[in-house]
Design a protein around this motif. Structure first.
Motif, PDB file in Angstrom:
ATOM      1  N   GLN A  76       0.845  -1.199   0.000  1.00 21.92           N
ATOM      2  CA  GLN A  76       0.000   0.000   0.000  1.00 21.92           C
ATOM      3  C   GLN A  76       0.875   1.242   0.000  1.00 21.92           C
ATOM      4  OE1 GLN A  76      -2.976  -0.158   3.054  1.00 21.92           O
ATOM      5  NE2 GLN A  76      -3.710   1.903   2.624  1.00 21.92           N
ATOM      6  N   SER A  78       0.428   4.380   0.449  1.00 22.68           N
ATOM      7  CA  SER A  78       0.294   5.390   1.510  1.00 22.68           C
ATOM      8  C   SER A  78       0.949   4.947   2.825  1.00 22.68           C
ATOM      9  CB  SER A  78      -1.180   5.695   1.751  1.00 22.68           C
ATOM     10  OG  SER A  78      -1.853   4.522   2.137  1.00 22.68           O
ATOM     11  N   HIS A  79       1.287   3.657   2.925  1.00 28.89           N
ATOM     12  CA  HIS A  79       1.941   3.168   4.137  1.00 28.89           C
ATOM     13  C   HIS A  79       3.401   2.811   3.889  1.00 28.89           C
ATOM     14  CE1 HIS A  79      -2.242   1.871   5.849  1.00 28.89           C
ATOM     15  NE2 HIS A  79      -2.072   3.179   5.814  1.00 28.89           N
ATOM     16  N   ARG A 149       4.502  10.098  16.279  1.00 29.99           N
ATOM     17  CA  ARG A 149       4.628  10.680  14.946  1.00 29.99           C
ATOM     18  C   ARG A 149       4.761  12.213  14.959  1.00 29.99           C
ATOM     19  NH1 ARG A 149       0.685   7.739  15.279  1.00 29.99           N
ATOM     20  NH2 ARG A 149      -1.009   8.900  14.340  1.00 29.99           N
ATOM     21  N   PHE A 162       6.526   5.626   8.883  1.00 24.27           N
ATOM     22  CA  PHE A 162       5.926   5.013  10.062  1.00 24.27           C
ATOM     23  C   PHE A 162       5.527   3.590   9.697  1.00 24.27           C
ATOM     24  CE2 PHE A 162       2.078   4.223  12.716  1.00 24.27           C
ATOM     25  CZ  PHE A 162       2.654   4.336  13.965  1.00 24.27           C
ATOM     26  N   ASP A 163       5.742   2.657  10.603  1.00 22.71           N
ATOM     27  CA  ASP A 163       5.324   1.280  10.346  1.00 22.71           C
ATOM     28  C   ASP A 163       3.852   1.132  10.725  1.00 22.71           C
ATOM     29  OD1 ASP A 163       7.691  -0.297   9.399  1.00 22.71           O
ATOM     30  OD2 ASP A 163       8.576   0.694  11.134  1.00 22.71           O
ATOM     31  N   PHE A 164       2.997   1.256   9.710  1.00 17.16           N
ATOM     32  CA  PHE A 164       1.558   1.187   9.951  1.00 17.16           C
ATOM     33  C   PHE A 164       1.095  -0.235  10.276  1.00 17.16           C
ATOM     34  CE2 PHE A 164       1.686   5.345   8.013  1.00 17.16           C
ATOM     35  CZ  PHE A 164       0.690   6.022   8.695  1.00 17.16           C
ATOM     36  N   ALA A 165       1.965  -1.218  10.002  1.00 20.59           N
ATOM     37  CA  ALA A 165       1.680  -2.617  10.348  1.00 20.59           C
ATOM     38  C   ALA A 165       3.029  -3.289  10.548  1.00 20.59           C
ATOM     39  CB  ALA A 165       0.897  -3.289   9.233  1.00 20.59           C
ATOM     40  N   GLY A 184       4.255   0.256  14.463  1.00 17.59           N
ATOM     41  CA  GLY A 184       4.008   1.369  15.382  1.00 17.59           C
ATOM     42  C   GLY A 184       5.208   2.208  15.760  1.00 17.59           C
TER      43      GLY A 184
ATOM     44  N   LEU B  38      -1.618   0.882  13.250  1.00 11.25           N
ATOM     45  CA  LEU B  38      -2.400   2.048  12.843  1.00 11.25           C
ATOM     46  C   LEU B  38      -2.781   2.003  11.363  1.00 11.25           C
ATOM     47  CD1 LEU B  38      -0.695   4.790  14.983  1.00 11.25           C
ATOM     48  CD2 LEU B  38      -3.128   4.309  14.963  1.00 11.25           C
ATOM     49  N   GLY B  39      -2.367   0.935  10.679  1.00 10.40           N
ATOM     50  CA  GLY B  39      -2.770   0.756   9.285  1.00 10.40           C
ATOM     51  C   GLY B  39      -4.269   0.601   9.113  1.00 10.40           C
ATOM     52  N   THR B  41      -6.347   2.632  10.199  1.00 12.97           N
ATOM     53  CA  THR B  41      -6.928   3.975  10.111  1.00 12.97           C
ATOM     54  C   THR B  41      -6.706   4.536   8.705  1.00 12.97           C
ATOM     55  OG1 THR B  41      -4.911   5.174  10.672  1.00 12.97           O
ATOM     56  CG2 THR B  41      -6.230   4.349  12.509  1.00 12.97           C
ATOM     57  N   MET B  43      -4.969   7.128   8.144  1.00 16.12           N
ATOM     58  CA  MET B  43      -3.756   7.937   8.137  1.00 16.12           C
ATOM     59  C   MET B  43      -2.714   7.324   7.196  1.00 16.12           C
ATOM     60  SD  MET B  43      -3.352   9.239  12.055  1.00 16.12           S
ATOM     61  CE  MET B  43      -3.948   7.825  12.944  1.00 16.12           C
ATOM     62  N   SER B  44      -1.770   8.146   6.779  1.00 18.30           N
ATOM     63  CA  SER B  44      -0.777   7.677   5.814  1.00 18.30           C
ATOM     64  C   SER B  44       0.571   8.301   6.137  1.00 18.30           C
ATOM     65  CB  SER B  44      -1.206   8.077   4.408  1.00 18.30           C
ATOM     66  OG  SER B  44      -1.377   9.474   4.359  1.00 18.30           O
TER      67      SER B  44
END
Lengths: 251, 384
Positions: A76, A78-79, A149, A162-165, A184, B38-39, B41, B43-44
């Protein structure tokens, strides 16, 4: 002595507050005592527009970095996690002349953490999880970061991810010599401090076949980077913000 | 004292159960966020703060607005505020707890939150925000508890409480000032880096908070027979009118400076919010809806005969609250990231999980406030 429930709770709260206060004071004191004066290097990088072959599809610097640092290939966009990446000249230097030879400015430029002299990111970090070393490298402690963040909001270079997952499933080949991260936390380029410690140059610099990346010590007048900065016009991103970036773009 | 919140009419229990269901929903969705990250959500990498931080910011304002009833009652001895001051303080306690929860759910590693205390960083505004918020929570909890405790025993408030109340006044200003400094100290985000941020935060807080208080008073009159008097509603309406006007004025000042100066980043950030930028209708509809609500509310508030009508006043207060909630509770935060430092515009839309978690926190705040007010109303009814 007989304690009522209320007295017990009040005493317990006062004790806890006392412990927290003492701990805070001692840490603040330790931080105040921590001063250094030794002459240390100031690491910096110069990127040579003329030699970079990104227009011909070369992506070696990014690949070398990704492999060395276990950068996940997040599907993804955006992540995305990126330590080095590329952007068009006009978005990197929107305030600069757009009339320079298109041969130099039509292909993307390499971007990375600028390892600022006065980094806004370390100033805002509420836990000291990111800090500037004496040699100018802006470091991250992935075990202390709480993932608020604030540093990402403060960085004027878009350098932080940022590690979104959990990033581990997205790492193609895990390099056991370098830590992987957890979900996180914030991460970014570390100027290959793990390699510098062993006397090696950063992975991107080694990876560049065109020798377009020059890495060295700004405090050493005899260094290659000082010599190239003496003779060529160099641009820095968002210099007007007073961050003192240590990454230079050579025209 | 709290046992008084455990007895109530059927209607009271329906309301409490509804809130508990919402809290549980939020908790379940938070478990999901906790396990995945937070994935879940919206947010990006580009818009790295969203609904949670926006709501945190907005409710710091609601908490700070307690001074708008504390100042008249304690400093000016305006007796009309006697039965409202406590509502303001209890609203502040609930709001601050909501703020802390919104910060907690925004963290990528919430189990490490105590690092803020273990490794205190006085150079970070967030450290001072934590200090000021916890201090304000403590002050208001002490004030409200001791006021009610004394009333319950038929005694005057203890004399040492007065200085604590006085301290809470500058402290309230400080919480919202420090919260504004979180944003206005960032050179990377031109939309936020403005000295007007703190005054603007205070003005919008003093509009949204008292507007909510008027709505709460009306609810208490209808549902609990607790009547602080008509006069105080009129006074609060005046406060809302002035504060909403100042807030709107400051927004217009920002817009003028950003657009007329032509500074590229400021202009782009504002154009993203109110107009079209690079052919994208960023947040335009959201911002204009918020602006129209405010314009409509000011129209009602400016005309005395309209303002005195109960229905019109309730509508205007609702509009002020929703308008500022939209602006400060989401748009201001998301707008700060547009465009990114390399000129990228990234749409942000909170996900269902994000809304559910926010709903859980709002409901927990409403639940706490309900219980606090139930205790207050019961104690005061018994005293009379």
């Amino acid at each position: 002595m007989k304690l009522t429930r209320k007295e017990f709770l009040l005493t317990a709260a006062a004790t806890l507050a006392g412990i927290a206060g003492t701990k805070t004071l001692s840490t603040v004191k330790a931080a105040a005592d921590d001063s250094t004066g030794a002459s240390t290097p100031r690491w910096a990088m110069a990127i040579d527009f003329q030699k970079c072959r990104w227009d011909q599809g070369c992506n070696q610097c990014v690949q070398s970095c990704n492999e060395a640092h276990n950068i996940p290939d997040v599907p993804q966009k955006s992540h995305e996690v990126k330590w080095i990446w590329k952007e068009q000249y006009k978005s990197v230097f929107p305030q600069q002349s757009q009339w320079i030879d298109p041969a130099l400015t039509s292909h993307p430029l390499m971007l990375l953490c600028n390892h600022c002299g006065t980094p806004p990111c370390t100033r805002v970090c509420p836990t000291g999880a990111t800090w500037k070393r004496d040699d100018g490298i802006v470091m991250m402690d992935w075990h202390r970061c709480i993932g608020c963040r604030y540093c990402m909001a403060a960085c004027p270079y878009d350098s932080r991810s940022f590690d979104f997952a959990d990033p581990r499933p997205d790492i193609v080949n895990i390099n056991p010599a370098f830590p992987t991260r957890t979900k996180g936390v914030v991460e970014k380029c570390n100027f290959c401090e793990e390699r510098l410690g062993k006397g090696q140059r950063p992975a991107c610099v080694e990876g560049c076949r065109e020798h377009a990346l020059i890495f060295g010590d700004l405090n050493d007048p005899a260094s290659q980077i000082r010599s190239v900065l003496r003779s060529r016009y160099a641009m820095q991103r968002n210099q007007e913000l007073g961050t003192g970036p240590a990454v230079f773009y050579l025209l | 004292m709290i046992e008084k919140a455990l007895t109530g009419s059927k209607r009271y229990w329906y309301w409490v159960s509804l809130l508990l269901v919402c809290v549980a929903t939020g908790a379940v969705m938070y478990m999901r966020q906790l396990s995945y990250g937070l994935g879940v959500t919206g947010m990006s990498r580009e818009v790295s703060w969203g609904l949670y931080i926006g709501q945190f910011t907005f409710f710091v304002g609601v908490a700070a607005s307690a001074v708008m009833v504390v100042i008249p009652y304690y400093l000016h001895n305006a007796k009309q505020f006697a039965r409202v001051a406590i509502i303001g303080e209890l609203l502040a306690v609930s709001s601050i707890i909501m703020c802390m929860l919104f910060i907690l759910v925004d963290l990528g590693q919430p189990e490490r939150v105590l690092n803020v205390l273990l490794f205190p960083a006085p150079h970070s505004v967030m450290f001072w925000d934590m200090v000021s918020l916890s201090g304000y929570l403590l002050l208001n909890a002490v004030i409200a508890y001791n006021t009610l405790n004394a009333e319950q025993r038929g005694l005057p408030s203890p004399s040492w409480l007065k200085p604590v109340v006085y301290l809470s006044i500058p402290w309230a200003i400080s919480i919202h000032t420090v919260t504004a400094f979180l944003y206005s100290g960032l050179a990377a985000r031109p939309l936020w880096m403005t000295a007007v941020m703190a005054p603007r935060f205070l003005a919008s807080a003093f509009a949204a908070g008292p507007a909510l208080l008027i709505l709460l008073i009306v609810i208490l009159q209808k549902s609990a027979g607790y009547d602080p008097g008509e006069e105080v509603i009129g006074k609060l309406a005046t406060i809302v009118t002035y504060a909403a006007s100042v807030s709107t004025f400051l927004v217009l000042v920002e817009i003028f400076t950003g657009l007329y100066s032509g500074m590229p980043h400021d202009r782009e950030a504002l154009t993203y919010q109110y107009g079209t930028l690079h052919g994208l209708w960023g947040m335009t509809a959201w911002m204009w809806f918020s602006s129209l609500l405010m314009i409509g509310a000011l129209f009602v508030l400016y005309i005395p005969s309209l303002r005195k009508s109960r229905v019109a006043l309730i509508t205007a207060c609702g509009a002020v609250f929703v308008s500022l909630w939209m602006e400060k509770g989401l748009a201001l935060i998301v707008g700060g990231f547009q465009p990114s430092p390399v000129g990228v515009l990234t749409a942000y839309r909170p996900t269902c999980t994000e809304w559910a978690i926010a709903l859980g926190i709002w409901s927990l705040g409403a639940l706490m406030l309900t219980m606090f007010l139930k205790v207050t109303v019961t104690i005061r009814a018994a005293v009379q």
